[in-house]
Design an enzyme around this catalytic site. Structure first.
Site, PDB file in Angstrom:
ATOM      1  N   CYS A 170      -4.799  12.915  12.810  1.00 20.34           N
ATOM      2  CA  CYS A 170      -5.438  11.605  12.649  1.00 20.34           C
ATOM      3  C   CYS A 170      -5.322  10.836  13.953  1.00 20.34           C
ATOM      4  CB  CYS A 170      -4.850  10.870  11.453  1.00 20.34           C
ATOM      5  SG  CYS A 170      -3.518   9.753  11.841  1.00 20.34           S
TER       6      CYS A 170
ATOM      7  N   ASP B 231       4.630   0.594  12.016  1.00 20.36           N
ATOM      8  CA  ASP B 231       3.417  -0.024  11.467  1.00 20.36           C
ATOM      9  C   ASP B 231       3.269  -1.489  11.865  1.00 20.36           C
ATOM     10  OD1 ASP B 231       3.512   1.830   8.297  1.00 20.36           O
ATOM     11  OD2 ASP B 231       2.990   2.417  10.339  1.00 20.36           O
TER      12      ASP B 231
ATOM     13  N   ARG C  35      -8.654  -0.616   4.437  1.00 20.78           N
ATOM     14  CA  ARG C  35      -7.781   0.401   3.852  1.00 20.78           C
ATOM     15  C   ARG C  35      -6.429  -0.175   3.457  1.00 20.78           C
ATOM     16  NH1 ARG C  35      -6.937   5.713   6.935  1.00 20.78           N
ATOM     17  NH2 ARG C  35      -5.933   6.036   4.901  1.00 20.78           N
TER      18      ARG C  35
ATOM     19  N   ARG D 123       0.516  14.750  13.195  1.00 17.35           N
ATOM     20  CA  ARG D 123       1.040  14.526  11.845  1.00 17.35           C
ATOM     21  C   ARG D 123       1.071  15.803  11.000  1.00 17.35           C
ATOM     22  NH1 ARG D 123      -1.077   8.881   9.529  1.00 17.35           N
ATOM     23  NH2 ARG D 123       0.817   9.081   8.296  1.00 17.35           N
ATOM     24  N   PRO D 124       1.851  16.803  11.378  1.00 20.41           N
ATOM     25  CA  PRO D 124       1.956  18.040  10.588  1.00 20.41           C
ATOM     26  C   PRO D 124       2.634  17.771   9.242  1.00 20.41           C
ATOM     27  CG  PRO D 124       3.616  17.992  12.328  1.00 20.41           C
ATOM     28  CD  PRO D 124       2.758  16.774  12.531  1.00 20.41           C
TER      29      PRO D 124
ATOM     30  N   LYS E  89       0.841  -1.205   0.000  1.00 19.91           N
ATOM     31  CA  LYS E  89       0.000   0.000   0.000  1.00 19.91           C
ATOM     32  C   LYS E  89       0.869   1.246   0.000  1.00 19.91           C
ATOM     33  CE  LYS E  89      -1.750   1.687   3.931  1.00 19.91           C
ATOM     34  NZ  LYS E  89      -1.434   3.118   4.211  1.00 19.91           N
ATOM     35  N   ASN E  90       1.885   1.270   0.850  1.00 20.25           N
ATOM     36  CA  ASN E  90       2.679   2.482   1.045  1.00 20.25           C
ATOM     37  C   ASN E  90       3.706   2.738  -0.049  1.00 20.25           C
ATOM     38  OD1 ASN E  90       1.134   3.022   3.207  1.00 20.25           O
ATOM     39  ND2 ASN E  90       2.651   2.455   4.751  1.00 20.25           N
TER      40      ASN E  90
ATOM     41  N   ASP F 154       4.820  20.254   7.964  1.00 19.39           N
ATOM     42  CA  ASP F 154       5.779  21.372   7.869  1.00 19.39           C
ATOM     43  C   ASP F 154       7.068  20.980   7.145  1.00 19.39           C
ATOM     44  OD1 ASP F 154       7.080  21.106  11.300  1.00 19.39           O
ATOM     45  OD2 ASP F 154       6.142  19.625   9.994  1.00 19.39           O
TER      46      ASP F 154
HETATM   47  C1  EPZ Z   1       4.303   7.074   6.291  1.00 19.36           C
HETATM   48  O1  EPZ Z   1       3.540   8.135   6.872  1.00 19.36           O
HETATM   49  C2  EPZ Z   1       3.348   5.879   6.195  1.00 19.36           C
HETATM   50  N1  EPZ Z   1       2.205   6.219   5.377  1.00 19.36           N
HETATM   51  C3  EPZ Z   1       2.878   5.493   7.592  1.00 19.36           C
HETATM   52  O2  EPZ Z   1       2.070   4.314   7.493  1.00 19.36           O
HETATM   53  C4  EPZ Z   1       4.080   5.152   8.453  1.00 19.36           C
HETATM   54  O3  EPZ Z   1       3.660   4.890   9.761  1.00 19.36           O
HETATM   55  C5  EPZ Z   1       5.061   6.350   8.468  1.00 19.36           C
HETATM   56  O4  EPZ Z   1       5.419   6.716   7.128  1.00 19.36           O
HETATM   57  C6  EPZ Z   1       6.336   6.033   9.224  1.00 19.36           C
HETATM   58  O5  EPZ Z   1       6.954   4.910   8.705  1.00 19.36           O
HETATM   59  C7  EPZ Z   1       2.298   6.054   4.023  1.00 19.36           C
HETATM   60  O6  EPZ Z   1       3.308   5.692   3.460  1.00 19.36           O
HETATM   61  C8  EPZ Z   1       1.068   6.352   3.237  1.00 19.36           C
HETATM   62  P1  EPZ Z   1       6.438  10.405   8.353  1.00 19.36           P
HETATM   63  P2  EPZ Z   1       4.114   9.649   6.869  1.00 19.36           P
HETATM   64  O7  EPZ Z   1       6.396  11.660   7.585  1.00 19.36           O
HETATM   65  O8  EPZ Z   1       4.891   9.871   5.646  1.00 19.36           O
HETATM   66  C9  EPZ Z   1       6.576  13.763  11.809  1.00 19.36           C
HETATM   67  C10 EPZ Z   1       0.163   2.973   7.755  1.00 19.36           C
HETATM   68  O9  EPZ Z   1      -0.292   2.413   8.772  1.00 19.36           O
HETATM   69  N2  EPZ Z   1       6.457  14.759  10.723  1.00 19.36           N
HETATM   70  O10 EPZ Z   1       7.598   9.501   8.137  1.00 19.36           O
HETATM   71  O11 EPZ Z   1       2.974  10.541   7.173  1.00 19.36           O
HETATM   72  C11 EPZ Z   1       5.311  12.907  11.929  1.00 19.36           C
HETATM   73  O12 EPZ Z   1       4.330  13.541  12.677  1.00 19.36           O
HETATM   74  C12 EPZ Z   1       0.692   4.415   7.844  1.00 19.36           C
HETATM   75  O13 EPZ Z   1       0.236   2.435   6.652  1.00 19.36           O
HETATM   76  C13 EPZ Z   1       6.496  16.099  11.047  1.00 19.36           C
HETATM   77  O14 EPZ Z   1       6.611  16.463  12.214  1.00 19.36           O
HETATM   78  O15 EPZ Z   1       5.077   9.587   8.145  1.00 19.36           O
HETATM   79  C14 EPZ Z   1       5.852  11.651  12.579  1.00 19.36           C
HETATM   80  O16 EPZ Z   1       5.959  11.859  13.960  1.00 19.36           O
HETATM   81  C15 EPZ Z   1       0.428   5.033   9.187  1.00 19.36           C
HETATM   82  N3  EPZ Z   1       6.382  17.010  10.045  1.00 19.36           N
HETATM   83  C16 EPZ Z   1       7.244  11.531  11.951  1.00 19.36           C
HETATM   84  O17 EPZ Z   1       7.592  12.833  11.468  1.00 19.36           O
HETATM   85  C17 EPZ Z   1       6.260  16.629   8.725  1.00 19.36           C
HETATM   86  O18 EPZ Z   1       6.154  17.490   7.831  1.00 19.36           O
HETATM   87  C18 EPZ Z   1       7.342  10.527  10.809  1.00 19.36           C
HETATM   88  O19 EPZ Z   1       6.294  10.781   9.907  1.00 19.36           O
HETATM   89  C19 EPZ Z   1       6.232  15.253   8.419  1.00 19.36           C
HETATM   90  C20 EPZ Z   1       6.335  14.321   9.438  1.00 19.36           C
END
Ligand code: EPZ
Length: 429
Positions: free
Chosen positions: A126, A316, A408, A131-132, A22-23, A134
């Site tokens: 969510c 995950d 999903r 999950r910002p 999916k990802n 920025d």
């Molecule tokens: C991806 O989410 C995956 N989603 C998530 O899988 C997965 O848990 C996550 O990566 C971590 O491996 C998809 O691929 C669709 P991140 P993503 O940006 O990209 C913080 C599932 O169950 N952050 O790596 O949204 C954030 O809040 C889903 O399939 C900021 O602060 O995750 C988190 O604490 C759930 N600012 C950390 O970084 C930003 O601009 C990592 O988030 C971006 C992220």
């Protein structure tokens, strides 16, 4: 709303074909916006999120055609999508759609890189965290995009195109790395991405972009270099197999006992999780066609795990591991470092008789001899499957409510488990 009924206690035996990831599928489908030619994706899983993204891309003018079934193809083979973004008719991604699936925010990158403008709704928070976005916005600004935030929308403009630059993520971000890769591919000049995410899905997207004519090196490491090109072409790419689905079924076999072949699974994608399962007393055997997982007789040993970006233990799989540890012989500790609110499954597992204490980022799990079936509520994708894993080993019947969360991200979960002997059925409506 559909529910799933499970009568626990049986061991799992047989073969489970692992679907495409999916990802990886979601960013790959979004990458189609980078070219006016057709991108063909094979091994695409049949998931609610894929269907929703098809609708979101359609809103921008993208045509998605599902390839017909081919001779010899089984019901478990992935589908083929022919995706054509020949003409982008709308560069706005509305709140109604983005709020349903956060990853759709990533359309901002190919739209502003190819068309020079994009107006995309902020995804909002969510169940698992604030999950910002920025870091994603920072990455685009580093490539010369002007950004305004207005009425809950990010308005991105680059009328003269993007310019290569330095992007140094303060924290590893998967979404930020996908966004930077897609945008930098069409920027003029060189982009260097530091502290990049190294997840296999990042490598899969980079491989596909390179097939489309991009010049990306270093994907899979924390330093990626992108030489921008003026235009990208069509290509054909097969989605990498789903390491989270693989880990989930491995935890299910560990929980119930038994012996299952996970077909198409790739051990190098989830070494950290396989090591933890081995510590827990599970037999893991990589083979030419996948991974064989078995646990017979021996109990489940407790473990200490902290989630981390790849190649660390994936967040995950945290909920699924917690379900397994509810029946370990002793005390386990699991620390969640990626998302600040990813313990929604704890209270639901407690309804099945689990003993779990939470203190900040760490859950302490006292293993119990047996779990007892009950009514439970799914809260998010991975939490919901942890309840299924626990129910497979619980005495009596469990009813999992709100399984739309499961749909999903897990293709044909009931079919795959019942083919291995589980007593599991979906109750519609
Ligand atoms: C991806 O989410 C995956 N989603 C998530 O899988 C997965 O848990 C996550 O990566 C971590 O491996 C998809 O691929 C669709 P991140 P993503 O940006 O990209 C913080 C599932 O169950 N952050 O790596 O949204 C954030 O809040 C889903 O399939 C900021 O602060 O995750 C988190 O604490 C759930 N600012 C950390 O970084 C930003 O601009 C990592 O988030 C971006 C992220």
């Amino acid at each position: 709303m559909d529910r799933i009924r499970i009568a626990g206690g049986g061991k799992l035996h047989g073969t489970i074909p692992i679907s495409g990831a999916k990802n990886a599928t979601l960013p790959l489908m979004i990458a189609s916006l980078l070219t006016d030619q057709t991108l063909i994706l094979d091994n695409v899983p049949r998931l609610a999120d894929v269907g929703l993204l098809q609708r979101i891309l359609g809103n921008h003018g993208v045509d998605v055609m599902v390839g017909g079934k081919r001779p010899g193809e089984s019901q478990y083979d992935g589908q083929t999508l022919h995706i054509s973004a020949a003409r982008i008719v709308d560069t706005t991604a509305p709140y109604e759609l983005v709020s349903k699936m956060r990853a759709s925010f990533w359309v901002i990158a190919p739209l502003v890189a190819r068309i020079g403008e994009a107006k995309v709704s902020m995804p909002g928070g969510c169940a698992i965290g604030t999950r910002p976005v920025d870091f994603l916005i920072m990455a685009l600004a580093q490539l010369g995009v002007s950004i305004e935030i207005e009425g809950g929308y990010v308005i991105a403009r680059a009328p003269n195109g993007l310019k290569g630059g330095e992007i140094d993520f303060p924290k590893v971000t998967v979404g930020g790395t996908h966004t930077a890769l897609m945008a930098a591919s069409l920027a003029s000049g060189t982009t260097v991405i530091e502290n990049a995410a190294r997840e296999p899905e990042i490598t899969d997207v980079a491989d596909c972009l390179n097939k489309m004519g991009a010049k990306i090196t270093g994907a899979g490491t924390s330093r990626i270099v992108v030489e921008g090109v003026p235009k990208l072409n069509g290509a054909r790419h097969s989605v990498v197999s789903d390491r989270i689905e693989t880990g989930t079924y491995a935890m299910a076999v560990a929980m119930t006992g038994g012996d299952v072949m996970l077909e198409n699974a790739r051990p190098e994608q989830l070494q950290a999780a396989l090591e933890v399962l081995t510590q827990a007393g599970v037999d893991i055997t990589p083979t030419n066609s996948g991974i064989r997982v078995a646990r017979n007789g021996a109990g489940i040993a407790p473990v200490e795990v902290t989630t981390a970006p790849f190649p660390g233990f994936p967040t995950d799989l945290q909920a699924q591991l917690m379900a397994l540890m509810t029946r370990a012989k002793g005390t386990s500790r699991i620390t969640e470092t990626i998302f600040e609110n990813r313990f929604m499954h704890v209270q639901e597992l407690a309804r099945l008789g689990a003993r779990i204490q939470l203190a900040g980022e760490t859950a302490t799990i006292e293993g119990v001899d047996k779990l007892q079936g009950a009514q439970v509520m799914a809260t998010d994708l991975r939490a919901s499957v942890s309840l299924v894993i626990a129910a497979l080993a619980a005495e009596g019947e469990t009813m999992v409510n709100r399984v739309y969360h499961l749909d999903r991200g897990f293709e044909r979960l009931e079919d795959k488990l019942s083919a291995c002997g589980a007593t599991i059925e979906r109750i519609s409506g």
